[in-house]
Design an enzyme around this catalytic site. Sequence first.
Site, mmCIF file in Angstrom:
data_model
loop_
_atom_site.group_PDB
_atom_site.id
_atom_site.type_symbol
_atom_site.label_atom_id
_atom_site.label_comp_id
_atom_site.label_asym_id
_atom_site.label_seq_id
_atom_site.Cartn_x
_atom_site.Cartn_y
_atom_site.Cartn_z
ATOM 1 N N THR A 203 44.463 34.051 30.285
ATOM 2 C CA THR A 203 45.378 35.189 30.179
ATOM 3 C C THR A 203 44.573 36.479 30.129
ATOM 4 O OG1 THR A 203 47.320 36.052 29.011
ATOM 5 C CG2 THR A 203 45.589 35.101 27.636
ATOM 6 N N ASN A 204 45.202 37.580 29.757
ATOM 7 C CA ASN A 204 44.493 38.858 29.686
ATOM 8 C C ASN A 204 44.990 39.628 28.472
ATOM 9 O OD1 ASN A 204 46.868 40.510 30.536
ATOM 10 N ND2 ASN A 204 46.651 39.204 32.336
ATOM 11 N N ARG A 205 44.502 40.828 28.296
ATOM 12 C CA ARG A 205 44.751 41.544 27.047
ATOM 13 C C ARG A 205 46.015 42.410 27.066
ATOM 14 N NH1 ARG A 205 39.313 44.384 25.709
ATOM 15 N NH2 ARG A 205 40.560 45.114 23.967
ATOM 16 N N SER A 206 46.852 42.249 28.056
ATOM 17 C CA SER A 206 48.073 43.065 28.092
ATOM 18 C C SER A 206 48.972 42.739 26.899
ATOM 19 C CB SER A 206 48.832 42.790 29.393
ATOM 20 O OG SER A 206 50.118 43.342 29.310
#
Length: 405
Positions: A203-206
């Site tokens: 995933t990512n940091r959004s």
Amino acid sequence: MERKVVLGVTGGIAAYKAVEICRRLVDAGVHVVPVLTEDATRFVGEVTFSALASEPVQRSLWGGDDPIPHTRLGQGADLVVVAPATARFIGTYAAGISDGLLTATVLATRAPVVVCPAMHTEMWEHPAVQENLATLRRRGVRVVEPAAGRLAGGDVGAGRLAEPAEIVATVLRLLGPGDLAGRRVVVSAGGTREPIDPVRVITNRSSGKQGHALAEAAAARQAEVVLVTTTDRPVPPGIRVVRVDTAAEMETAMTAEAARADVVVMAAAVADFRPKAAARSKLAKADGVPEIVLEPTPDILSGLGRTRRPGQVLVGFAAETDEVLDRAAAKLARKGVDLMVANDVSAAGVGFDHDTNAVTILGADGSRLEVPLTSKAAVADAVFDTVIARLPPHPVDDDKPRSNS
Ligand code: CTP
């Protein structure tokens, strides 16, 4: 623009009903700024309003951060409603006396003012009160007449505050429709999660904050809003939520929802790569270090750019760390969007997980609007101001075929 209402509450027993008025206005997508007089706080808790309204309660001309609250509140409001309005407030307002934040606000505003009196029958029928109200009416103030009913202390008669539903209906009628009324807006938010195995994801940091702020801003302007999100952040009533996890799920949801939309905003951070095949069971250390083979995810925004309906406004986001505007402009052209909102996520206070953001909104027509560091809600408003200028005068016709260009 967002519709902003100052809700003035003065010191009468009916002040508790103003809580209901506040909640109903917020539910209708109105930005409510509560202003309580000192006497009002004897009847109803400041905390109650601060929790329900769009901003904390204001009660004084002094002591806050704003050096000129007496003119700022009135100038920034689309409407001021005072409920309940006591005989004292009505008299002071009619006489043009500014003796506190609320009277200063009604004197400093050019927006419509709605006064909702509530008092004992004897006071209500007193010629002084009636003459003051006649003066206010003559000056264009709307008065929502009190009803007859039970009053404080068990008395029965005229002077009971009108029903909150009636007051809210009057306010909404005077405010008029929001500038996205009748439009369908679809927003994506959050970072996608691509499974490695049943427990692990890429995933990512959004945080989804900007996407959610966009959905809320569109709803406040009375659009019909669908929010396709990977987060479980609370969403105000009236916004339809589609929860998704992966890029593939987001693509399916966005493609389906965009087919009926006037405006599509891709604020989500979509993973660019996903494991080619997620393991069916949890990978164990004993099995050794896994080799995860990745494959690209679909570019959802490019797909939406190819299949969009005539008249639809398509907005992308570009979070960059280097050559921010050049890269965002290249993405704008490549993905076939009308607007690309570029942010430099390496700058302080910008992007992931912050409550603030600073962006440049690039248009396919070469336009460029800088929005310096501000709240994500204010960024959302700037985006929709730019979108509205590009919308055709009437909502997209549902029966028109989709274009492939
Ligand atoms: N986007 C998308 N589908 C993807 C990747 C991105 O719809 N698979 C959308 C994002 O929601 C955003 C815009 O495209 O609105 C730009 O996203 P970004 O990650 O900056 O662009 P990429 O195409 O992934 O470019 P790069 O990774 O090369 O910077």
